[in-house]
Design an enzyme around this catalytic site. Sequence first.
Site: not given
Ligand code: KIV
Length: 289
Positions: A67-68, A136, A205
């Site tokens: 979700d980044s 996730k 993280e």
């Molecule tokens: O949203 C994301 O890209 C993540 C990773 C950085 C682990 O959760």
Amino acid sequence: MSTTFQLDTSTSRANPTPQPMKRLTVPALRKRKKDGATQQPLVVLTAYTARQAQLLDAHCDLLLVGDSLGQVVYGLPSTVPVTLEMMANHAAAVVRGSYHAVVAVDMPFGSYEASPAQAFESAAYLMKASGAAAVKLEGGAVMAETVRFLVERGIPVVGHVGLTPQAVNVLGGYGARGKSDAEADKIVADARALDEAGAFAIVVEGVLEPIAEAVTATVACPTIGIGASAKCDGQVLVTEDMLGMFERVPRFVKRYENLAETIAAAARQFAAEVRDRTFPGPDQTYHAD
Ligand code: KIV
């Protein structure tokens, strides 16, 4: 939007998949860690588009549709505004562009925290709409019941502890976590709870290195570090960060390229050639035979 099309290799701009192969599976990734040791660390990168997936796939065990993308693709201030539809559409593109890595998709803020039933509905939608094999979600012990609920109903789950960006409004920023003994203990307990609930991997993280080591030594499933420790069972980075697309990145990012400069240079040259009318040239224009 219906999203589960196949990539058409005759119309795609990319070369066809060199050698279609059997995709890795969640149990195969989980089995990489046996009796506390991982022989072959898990290689994980984020991917948001079909082309990115095509380029990364052969090198990765897991492609994470993070979700980044809220910040990286959409220019949002955090991951909080990201929606299920955004995640489903990008995940479908990544599945279309890959044939080897497991594709896991982030459950966005607000789509899973209220109850296990809400989480199941959201996760099932993401998997049906995209073809991704796993989801996730962020959060520790408080999400353990939900993780168990999903896994028992056929949804593989990656956990995420330590710095959990969806909680930025509670945390007050993106600094490293676990600076007090109490917080360090909680992160390890959170990871243990997710592991016991059936998560097949856990992202760790933004924590002090000894915490990442303690989590990795404690849980049976593989840990995937980001700003954590080389002793984790695998590593993940945001692809655009490691490609040098941004000027400001967290200190745990290693830039393997400087694509921002490469792209700016190409755009600068294009602009110059348009302005002096040297583009298009003879090779880029059509003429009667
Ligand atoms: O949203 C994301 O890209 C993540 C990773 C950085 C682990 O959760």
